[in-house]
Design a protein around this motif. Structure first.
Motif, PDB file in Angstrom:
ATOM      1  N   HIS A  58      -4.927  18.990  46.324  1.00 16.96           N
ATOM      2  CA  HIS A  58      -5.656  18.849  45.066  1.00 16.96           C
ATOM      3  C   HIS A  58      -6.609  17.661  45.197  1.00 16.96           C
ATOM      4  CE1 HIS A  58      -6.119  20.106  40.993  1.00 16.96           C
ATOM      5  NE2 HIS A  58      -4.988  20.763  40.991  1.00 16.96           N
ATOM      6  N   GLU A  74      -8.702  31.271  39.214  1.00 10.55           N
ATOM      7  CA  GLU A  74      -7.377  31.208  38.584  1.00 10.55           C
ATOM      8  C   GLU A  74      -7.521  31.249  37.069  1.00 10.55           C
ATOM      9  OE1 GLU A  74      -5.143  27.732  39.696  1.00 10.55           O
ATOM     10  OE2 GLU A  74      -3.420  28.275  38.454  1.00 10.55           O
ATOM     11  N   HIS A 103       0.758  31.500  33.827  1.00 12.03           N
ATOM     12  CA  HIS A 103      -0.467  31.544  33.027  1.00 12.03           C
ATOM     13  C   HIS A 103      -0.620  32.828  32.219  1.00 12.03           C
ATOM     14  CE1 HIS A 103      -2.601  28.189  35.514  1.00 12.03           C
ATOM     15  NE2 HIS A 103      -1.425  27.845  35.056  1.00 12.03           N
ATOM     16  N   HIS A 160       0.103  31.458  42.536  1.00 12.20           N
ATOM     17  CA  HIS A 160       0.750  30.183  42.303  1.00 12.20           C
ATOM     18  C   HIS A 160       2.109  30.570  41.740  1.00 12.20           C
ATOM     19  CE1 HIS A 160      -2.851  27.174  42.006  1.00 12.20           C
ATOM     20  NE2 HIS A 160      -2.604  27.599  43.229  1.00 12.20           N
ATOM     21  N   ASP A 218       3.240  26.376  42.616  1.00  8.71           N
ATOM     22  CA  ASP A 218       2.569  25.446  41.703  1.00  8.71           C
ATOM     23  C   ASP A 218       3.548  25.169  40.576  1.00  8.71           C
ATOM     24  OD1 ASP A 218       0.973  23.933  40.126  1.00  8.71           O
ATOM     25  OD2 ASP A 218      -0.421  25.514  39.568  1.00  8.71           O
ATOM     26  N   VAL A 240      -0.519  19.374  33.855  1.00  7.72           N
ATOM     27  CA  VAL A 240      -0.966  20.550  33.106  1.00  7.72           C
ATOM     28  C   VAL A 240      -0.534  21.845  33.751  1.00  7.72           C
ATOM     29  CG1 VAL A 240      -2.885  19.733  31.749  1.00  7.72           C
ATOM     30  CG2 VAL A 240      -3.179  20.046  34.185  1.00  7.72           C
TER      31      VAL A 240
HETATM   32  C1  RM4 Z   1      -3.160  24.118  36.048  1.00  4.34           C
HETATM   33  C2  RM4 Z   1      -3.279  25.206  37.082  1.00  4.34           C
HETATM   34  C3  RM4 Z   1      -3.799  24.707  38.384  1.00  4.34           C
HETATM   35  C4  RM4 Z   1      -3.187  23.413  38.791  1.00  4.34           C
HETATM   36  C5  RM4 Z   1      -3.195  22.420  37.665  1.00  4.34           C
HETATM   37  C6  RM4 Z   1      -2.487  21.141  38.055  1.00  4.34           C
HETATM   38  O1  RM4 Z   1      -2.421  24.562  34.949  1.00  4.34           O
HETATM   39  O2  RM4 Z   1      -2.038  25.818  37.261  1.00  4.34           O
HETATM   40  O3  RM4 Z   1      -3.534  25.633  39.397  1.00  4.34           O
HETATM   41  O4  RM4 Z   1      -3.998  22.955  39.817  1.00  4.34           O
HETATM   42  O5  RM4 Z   1      -2.551  22.963  36.562  1.00  4.34           O
END
Ligand code: RM4
Ligand code: MN
Ligand code: MN
Length: 431
Positions: free
Chosen positions: A100, A219, A257, A281, A327, A431
């Motif tokens: 990231h 995403e 999500h 993820h 994730d 998040v």
């Molecule tokens: C988001 C999403 C992304 C992640 C960030 C930290 O909700 O899932 O993939 O990179 O969070």
């Protein structure tokens, strides 16, 4: 010198588990033989399954209320890679790391690549961050990034994504994941259509910066931090954008999500059918984007998702090459333990999906026999494949019991001494 778990320590621990593994493996082999399944084929499948570790996942996550830092947490990307190396050593199914940026932006990408390589690790998809403002940043993302009404904000966000691709080139990555937080909190705040047009315009510039052998992953997420409307809110919008962008654009499915009860396995099947599944993820969710550990809430759903993936694998679907990443946000557990167990859950679902009697399922579908169709799936789902997973790990040099071996090694205790003063480290993976 920093502490590492020795191969000989893993061997010792494995020796202690030998007896039960052999017994259970033999029993399972006999049971599967009756179903005309060769257990050795499944061990090979298990050993070949790989999932990437998120660089942000090895630190303790937090909620918007609090973050309770654990002891011996990694303080920089090198220590994060050490922890990823430990996970890989024990479970063997996690040879890649997804970075990231800028959370884990390397000072020297070649040096980081060599450091990872020395631990057998490589780099999976890059991830950009235009959902937070960074110190010294010219324009704020408070009201959006790639879709912001102000061109100069969009340009800054595009430039950041291109920078991620540049770093990724040096690291040997082959994909870039874009998740944006853009959206609105009030009815009327944003013109839905214009925001999406601006997204596409920005993404076209990012797409143009992709090397030939790279892919870009879109995403989607239905809400949060925008609580009224989100620009890339669902797989339909994601699919539309991926098509508009071109053959190197794909749709990434983060399991958390989606609204509760959404049929995610069907979304996966659709994306496979349309040739646009980027990958995953993995995590689990009860209410919203909870980022709970994979397989901890809805293991049957995870199995059904893998059922679709294995179906595509066995049918040799063209261009089917999903990228698997975790994730998750580990708020109350040791992140290493959570990531290891989550990786194990994924291999479990993958192997169980390989156990589905596809001819029987097909026949039940053709004969309009819903009960037999479900029974066929359940037979695979209820088979305890733990001995297969344990043997696959052991044969690849990993631990029969990764959790026990990790705890016995005292790794975290050692890291607490090596990495003191962790209080107040900034949260990531919120998040
Ligand atoms: C988001 C999403 C992304 C992640 C960030 C930290 O909700 O899932 O993939 O990179 O969070
Ligand atoms: Mn995600
Ligand atoms: Mn998320």
């Amino acid at each position: 010198m920093t502490f590492e778990i020795d191969d000989s320590f893993i061997d010792d621990q494995n020796r202690k588990a030998r007896a039960w593994v052999d017994e259970d493996y033999e029993a399972l082999a006999r049971k599967l033989r009756r179903q005309n399944v060769d257990i050795e084929d499944l061990v090979k499948k298990a050993a070949a399954f790989h999932v990437a570790i998120p660089s942000w996942g090895v630190g303790t996550g937090g909620t918007r209320f609090a973050r309770f830092a654990g002891e011996g947490e990694p303080r920089d990307i090198y220590e994060k890679l050490e922890d990823c190396g430990t996970i890989f050593k024990l479970v063997r199914s996690t040879p890649a790391v997804s970075l990231h940026i800028p959370w884990d932006k390397p000072d020297d990408a070649s040096k980081l690549r060599a450091f990872a390589g020395a631990r057998g690790l490589s780099f999976d998809a890059m991830n950009s961050n235009t959902f937070q403002d960074q110190p010294g940043q010219t324009h704020s993302y408070k009201f959006g990034s790639l879709t912001h009404p102000d061109r100069s904000v969009r340009e800054q966000a595009v430039a950041h994504n291109i920078e991620c691709i540049e770093i990724g080139k040096t690291l040997g990555s082959k994909a870039h994941t874009v998740w944006i937080a853009d959206g609105g909190n009030f009815p009327g705040q944003q013109h839905f259509q214009r925001a999406l047009e601006r997204y596409l315009e920005s993404m076209r510039e990012i797409y143009a910066a992709l090397p030939d052998d790279w892919r870009v992953f879109i995403e989607h997420k239905f809400y949060e931090p925008a609580f009224y409307s989100t620009v890339i809110n669902d797989w339909g919008t994601s699919y539309y954008c991926a098509r508009e962008l071109g053959p190197k654009a794909f749709c990434l499915v983060d399991l958390g999500h989606h609204a509760p009860n959404v049929n995610i396995e069907m979304i996966v099947a659709r994306l496979i059918q349309f040739g646009k599944l980027a990958g995953f993820h993995f995590n689990d969710s009860k209410y919203g984007d909870d980022d709970l550990d994979a397989g901890s809430i809805k293991p049957f759903q995870l199995f059904l998702i893998f059922n679709e993936l294995v179906d595509a694998e066995l049918n040799s679907v063209a261009n089917f090459n999903p990228a698997y990443m975790l994730d998750q946000s580990h708020n109350v557990t040791d992140p290493i333990e959570s990531l290891m167990m989550s990786a194990v859950e994924l291999v479990r679902s993958y192997v169980q999906a390989h156990l589905v009697d596809r001819d029987a399922l097909n026949e039940a579908q053709e004969q309009c026999d819903p009960l037999l169709a479900l029974a066929t799936l359940k037979q695979a789902f209820t088979t305890d494949v733990a001995p297969i997973l344990a043997v696959a790990r052991e044969r690849s040099g990993g631990a029969i019991d990764p959790l026990k071996t990790y705890r016995q090694s005292g790794y975290r205790r050692h890291k607490a001494k090596e990495r003191p003063g962790q209080k107040g480290v900034t949260a990531s993976g919120i998040v």
